[in-house]
Design a protein around this motif. Structure first.
Motif, PDB file in Angstrom:
ATOM      1  N   ARG A  54      98.724  32.012  47.659  1.00 31.76           N
ATOM      2  CA  ARG A  54      98.441  31.165  46.493  1.00 31.76           C
ATOM      3  C   ARG A  54      98.254  29.701  46.891  1.00 31.76           C
ATOM      4  NH1 ARG A  54      96.827  35.225  45.024  1.00 31.76           N
ATOM      5  NH2 ARG A  54      97.585  36.462  43.314  1.00 31.76           N
ATOM      6  N   PHE A  55      99.065  29.221  47.822  1.00 29.69           N
ATOM      7  CA  PHE A  55      98.916  27.835  48.273  1.00 29.69           C
ATOM      8  C   PHE A  55      97.559  27.621  48.944  1.00 29.69           C
ATOM      9  CE2 PHE A  55     103.764  27.349  48.710  1.00 29.69           C
ATOM     10  CZ  PHE A  55     103.871  26.790  47.443  1.00 29.69           C
ATOM     11  N   ILE A  56      97.191  28.542  49.821  1.00 27.20           N
ATOM     12  CA  ILE A  56      95.924  28.393  50.541  1.00 27.20           C
ATOM     13  C   ILE A  56      94.743  28.450  49.563  1.00 27.20           C
ATOM     14  CG2 ILE A  56      94.337  29.514  52.164  1.00 27.20           C
ATOM     15  CD1 ILE A  56      96.806  30.365  53.791  1.00 27.20           C
ATOM     16  N   LEU A  57      94.690  29.487  48.745  1.00 27.82           N
ATOM     17  CA  LEU A  57      93.558  29.617  47.821  1.00 27.82           C
ATOM     18  C   LEU A  57      93.550  28.493  46.789  1.00 27.82           C
ATOM     19  CD1 LEU A  57      93.426  33.486  47.399  1.00 27.82           C
ATOM     20  CD2 LEU A  57      91.741  32.021  48.521  1.00 27.82           C
ATOM     21  N   GLY A  58      94.718  28.091  46.336  1.00 19.75           N
ATOM     22  CA  GLY A  58      94.787  26.979  45.384  1.00 19.75           C
ATOM     23  C   GLY A  58      94.256  25.688  45.990  1.00 19.75           C
ATOM     24  N   ALA A  59      94.660  25.398  47.219  1.00 22.15           N
ATOM     25  CA  ALA A  59      94.191  24.179  47.887  1.00 22.15           C
ATOM     26  C   ALA A  59      92.681  24.231  48.106  1.00 22.15           C
ATOM     27  CB  ALA A  59      94.918  23.993  49.222  1.00 22.15           C
ATOM     28  N   LEU A  60      92.181  25.355  48.566  1.00 19.30           N
ATOM     29  CA  LEU A  60      90.743  25.483  48.801  1.00 19.30           C
ATOM     30  C   LEU A  60      89.955  25.400  47.498  1.00 19.30           C
ATOM     31  CD1 LEU A  60      90.777  28.298  51.504  1.00 19.30           C
ATOM     32  CD2 LEU A  60      90.137  25.905  51.864  1.00 19.30           C
ATOM     33  N   ASN A  61      90.422  26.094  46.471  1.00 21.34           N
ATOM     34  CA  ASN A  61      89.706  26.093  45.192  1.00 21.34           C
ATOM     35  C   ASN A  61      89.684  24.714  44.550  1.00 21.34           C
ATOM     36  OD1 ASN A  61      88.996  28.793  45.274  1.00 21.34           O
ATOM     37  ND2 ASN A  61      90.816  29.455  44.160  1.00 21.34           N
ATOM     38  N   TRP A  62      90.737  23.951  44.716  1.00 19.45           N
ATOM     39  CA  TRP A  62      90.811  22.647  44.058  1.00 19.45           C
ATOM     40  C   TRP A  62      89.822  21.645  44.660  1.00 19.45           C
ATOM     41  CZ3 TRP A  62      92.332  21.946  39.439  1.00 19.45           C
ATOM     42  CH2 TRP A  62      92.534  20.670  38.947  1.00 19.45           C
ATOM     43  N   THR A  63      89.303  21.923  45.837  1.00 15.37           N
ATOM     44  CA  THR A  63      88.345  20.997  46.440  1.00 15.37           C
ATOM     45  C   THR A  63      87.095  20.822  45.580  1.00 15.37           C
ATOM     46  OG1 THR A  63      87.329  22.743  47.783  1.00 15.37           O
ATOM     47  CG2 THR A  63      89.095  21.443  48.818  1.00 15.37           C
TER      48      THR A  63
END
Length: 192
Positions: free
Chosen positions: A152-161
């Motif tokens: 969730r942290f990885i996908l959340g960080a990537l998606n928020w870009t």
């Protein structure tokens, strides 16, 4: 779904309008105007606005799967390199097909239950690719943490870009991916 070039073009234009106006505020008339067709002609390609939303999300998610699988199939086998390859593929997808992914991220909840159920298999397949890479990285000690939270942290960080990244700025998408992987690897040292 119908994959004709005209339908794909209409789907691309709808994604752009959904990002600009939001799904709820976008009317059939607005869609037809953006697409350069009459409102009634829109229904030769789609049953309703819900089908248009589903087509936007389906196309974006299928593209993400293709890019991710290509990155894993053609990339190195070391868990850290695979993690970098997936992060880079995710950002490539976000920036190459930005509108479709913004719609998928922020308008998924607007899908009718039957469309959501139909498209869940694509989302689940994409997440399964990520979980496989994360599992390998955890097993190799490349990263540490709870599998669910790490994903969730990885996908959340990537998606928020999609909200803050400027493609014209000094950092390339690959730099962002490498920086993210470096940050999550930094926590693997001895814990006090």
């Amino acid at each position: 779904m119908n994959a004709s070039p005209r339908r794909k073009e209409l789907t691309r234009l709808a994604a752009q309008l959904f990002v600009q106006e939001g799904f709820d505020r976008t009317t059939v008339r607005m869609l037809a105007q953006e697409m350069g067709i009459k409102s009634g002609s829109l229904f030769h390609h789609f049953r309703d606005k819900q089908e248009i939303l589903a087509a936007v999300i389906e196309e974006g998610t299928q593209n993400a799967l293709v890019i991710a699988r290509r990155a894993l199939d053609n990339g190195p086998s070391h868990p850290e390199a695979r993690l970098r390859a997936m992060a880079r593929a995710h950002l490539e997808t976000l920036f190459a097909d930005r509108n479709a992914h913004v719609v998928a991220l922020f308008e998924w909840r607007r899908l009718a239950p039957d469309a959501s159920a139909h498209l869940s298999h694509l989302r689940d397949a994409y997440e399964a690719l990520w979980l496989g890479v994360i599992d390998d990285a955890l097993a190799a000690g490349v990263i540490q943490g709870d599998r669910f939270l790490v994903s969730r942290f990885i996908l959340g960080a990537l998606n928020w870009t999609v909200r803050w990244y400027n493609p014209e700025g000094p950092q390339a998408p690959d730099d962002l991916a490498d920086e993210l992987v470096a940050m999550i690897m930094a926590g693997r040292g001895d814990q006090a």
